[in-house]
Scaffold this motif. Sequence first.
Motif, PDB file in Angstrom:
ATOM      1  N   PRO A  30      -8.621   7.341  -7.459  1.00  0.00           N
ATOM      2  CA  PRO A  30      -8.100   5.977  -7.339  1.00  0.00           C
ATOM      3  C   PRO A  30      -8.540   5.306  -6.044  1.00  0.00           C
ATOM      4  CG  PRO A  30      -6.364   7.492  -8.015  1.00  0.00           C
ATOM      5  CD  PRO A  30      -7.536   8.337  -7.621  1.00  0.00           C
ATOM      6  N   VAL A  31      -8.854   4.052  -6.150  1.00  0.00           N
ATOM      7  CA  VAL A  31      -9.161   3.231  -4.986  1.00  0.00           C
ATOM      8  C   VAL A  31      -8.200   2.044  -4.997  1.00  0.00           C
ATOM      9  CG1 VAL A  31     -10.877   1.811  -3.799  1.00  0.00           C
ATOM     10  CG2 VAL A  31     -11.593   3.912  -4.968  1.00  0.00           C
ATOM     11  N   VAL A  78      -0.946  -8.080  -5.445  1.00  0.00           N
ATOM     12  CA  VAL A  78      -0.415  -8.591  -6.714  1.00  0.00           C
ATOM     13  C   VAL A  78       0.495  -7.557  -7.373  1.00  0.00           C
ATOM     14  CG1 VAL A  78      -1.062  -9.333  -9.042  1.00  0.00           C
ATOM     15  CG2 VAL A  78      -2.304 -10.198  -7.051  1.00  0.00           C
ATOM     16  N   TRP A  79       0.086  -6.291  -7.353  1.00  0.00           N
ATOM     17  CA  TRP A  79       0.922  -5.232  -7.926  1.00  0.00           C
ATOM     18  C   TRP A  79       2.290  -5.199  -7.243  1.00  0.00           C
ATOM     19  CZ3 TRP A  79       3.182  -0.880  -5.790  1.00  0.00           C
ATOM     20  CH2 TRP A  79       3.697   0.061  -6.701  1.00  0.00           C
ATOM     21  N   GLU A  80       2.314  -5.360  -5.923  1.00  0.00           N
ATOM     22  CA  GLU A  80       3.573  -5.338  -5.178  1.00  0.00           C
ATOM     23  C   GLU A  80       4.457  -6.509  -5.587  1.00  0.00           C
ATOM     24  OE1 GLU A  80       6.169  -4.078  -1.796  1.00  0.00           O
ATOM     25  OE2 GLU A  80       5.058  -3.216  -3.466  1.00  0.00           O
ATOM     26  N   GLY A  81       3.869  -7.680  -5.760  1.00  0.00           N
ATOM     27  CA  GLY A  81       4.650  -8.823  -6.183  1.00  0.00           C
ATOM     28  C   GLY A  81       5.242  -8.642  -7.561  1.00  0.00           C
ATOM     29  N   PHE A 124       0.826  -1.211   0.000  1.00  0.00           N
ATOM     30  CA  PHE A 124       0.000   0.000   0.000  1.00  0.00           C
ATOM     31  C   PHE A 124       0.857   1.257   0.000  1.00  0.00           C
ATOM     32  CE2 PHE A 124      -3.699  -2.602   1.097  1.00  0.00           C
ATOM     33  CZ  PHE A 124      -4.664  -1.948   0.350  1.00  0.00           C
ATOM     34  N   ALA A 125       1.900   1.276   0.815  1.00  0.00           N
ATOM     35  CA  ALA A 125       2.769   2.459   0.837  1.00  0.00           C
ATOM     36  C   ALA A 125       3.409   2.691  -0.525  1.00  0.00           C
ATOM     37  CB  ALA A 125       3.851   2.283   1.909  1.00  0.00           C
ATOM     38  N   HIS A 126       3.879   1.632  -1.167  1.00  0.00           N
ATOM     39  CA  HIS A 126       4.515   1.765  -2.481  1.00  0.00           C
ATOM     40  C   HIS A 126       3.510   2.158  -3.553  1.00  0.00           C
ATOM     41  CE1 HIS A 126       7.641  -1.270  -0.799  1.00  0.00           C
ATOM     42  NE2 HIS A 126       7.939  -0.028  -0.463  1.00  0.00           N
ATOM     43  N   ALA A 127       2.302   1.603  -3.492  1.00  0.00           N
ATOM     44  CA  ALA A 127       1.277   1.925  -4.493  1.00  0.00           C
ATOM     45  C   ALA A 127       0.809   3.375  -4.364  1.00  0.00           C
ATOM     46  CB  ALA A 127       0.090   0.975  -4.348  1.00  0.00           C
ATOM     47  N   VAL A 128       0.690   3.853  -3.134  1.00  0.00           N
ATOM     48  CA  VAL A 128       0.310   5.253  -2.925  1.00  0.00           C
ATOM     49  C   VAL A 128       1.356   6.173  -3.532  1.00  0.00           C
ATOM     50  CG1 VAL A 128       0.041   7.046  -1.162  1.00  0.00           C
ATOM     51  CG2 VAL A 128      -1.147   4.871  -0.902  1.00  0.00           C
ATOM     52  N   ARG A 186       3.353   5.415  -5.963  1.00  0.00           N
ATOM     53  CA  ARG A 186       3.270   5.251  -7.415  1.00  0.00           C
ATOM     54  C   ARG A 186       2.204   6.169  -8.009  1.00  0.00           C
ATOM     55  NH1 ARG A 186       2.195   5.314 -11.892  1.00  0.00           N
ATOM     56  NH2 ARG A 186       2.279   3.722 -13.522  1.00  0.00           N
ATOM     57  N   LEU A 187       1.107   6.360  -7.297  1.00  0.00           N
ATOM     58  CA  LEU A 187       0.022   7.213  -7.774  1.00  0.00           C
ATOM     59  C   LEU A 187       0.237   8.679  -7.409  1.00  0.00           C
ATOM     60  CD1 LEU A 187      -3.081   4.982  -6.930  1.00  0.00           C
ATOM     61  CD2 LEU A 187      -2.018   5.327  -9.172  1.00  0.00           C
ATOM     62  N   GLY A 188       1.238   8.969  -6.594  1.00  0.00           N
ATOM     63  CA  GLY A 188       1.486  10.346  -6.187  1.00  0.00           C
ATOM     64  C   GLY A 188       0.418  10.897  -5.263  1.00  0.00           C
TER      65      GLY A 188
END
Length: 241
Positions: free
Chosen positions: A207-208, A216-219, A109-113, A115-117
């Motif tokens: 974004p949600v 899965v995105w993290e993997g 979640f931290a990395h995806a956030v 990524r979306l800025g």
Amino acid sequence: MTTVGLLYPGHLAEDDYPRLEVLLDSDIRLPLVHTDLAEDTYGEPELLALGAPERLAAGVEELRLAGAASVVWASAVGGFIRGPEGAQRQIRELARSAGVPASSTSFGFAHAVRRLGAAKVGVAAIWPAEIMARCTAFLASEGVEVVAAAGGDGSVPAARAAGWGRDEVLELARSADHPEAAAVLLPDTALHTVAHLEDLEAELRKPVLTASQVTVWEGLRLADRRAWAFHLGRLFAKPGL
């Protein structure tokens, strides 16, 4: 072929992952091994035991034999409940055991956030207030500001939330929406969310990020594999579209 190995606690919303596999590129595989879910409770001792090293290590060999290029512990609460340092130690031990890069839904979640800025987010889960506070503190340690947090009182067990459909998931997401939030996070891996991602983002107009999607995105990120897909939200949207 890119294979992301998943360690998933119990039997709740694991059928989200075959759905993700179908919606992603045909050469992405998501083998899943269930870890022991001793009790469906939000007590801290039980949550700490959920992600104990021996429980995670027990499923690693099967994923290694499946050719996993990365391994993700598919539990947000099973990671952040240990605090920032404990969560880091958990994935270091998992990587050592698996022999490949490893992470958890918490760090995903931290990395995806990033990524979306989205510097400011809303977070909604069925967890009681004290668990939500631990989640908020973990995200803050990763540079993510939570401007709205909506939780439960602990009366909804994960097994019941796993049976929620579109309307309940939408209502949960709305409860954490906030004008300052650039994204809304649904970090509970007990929820079925993949089928509702388009509706969630259309309803909230932002974004949600949901647990199965982010896991899965993290993997894939760890495996250095970029993947774009329709119907999987902004996180998987092809740049420029």
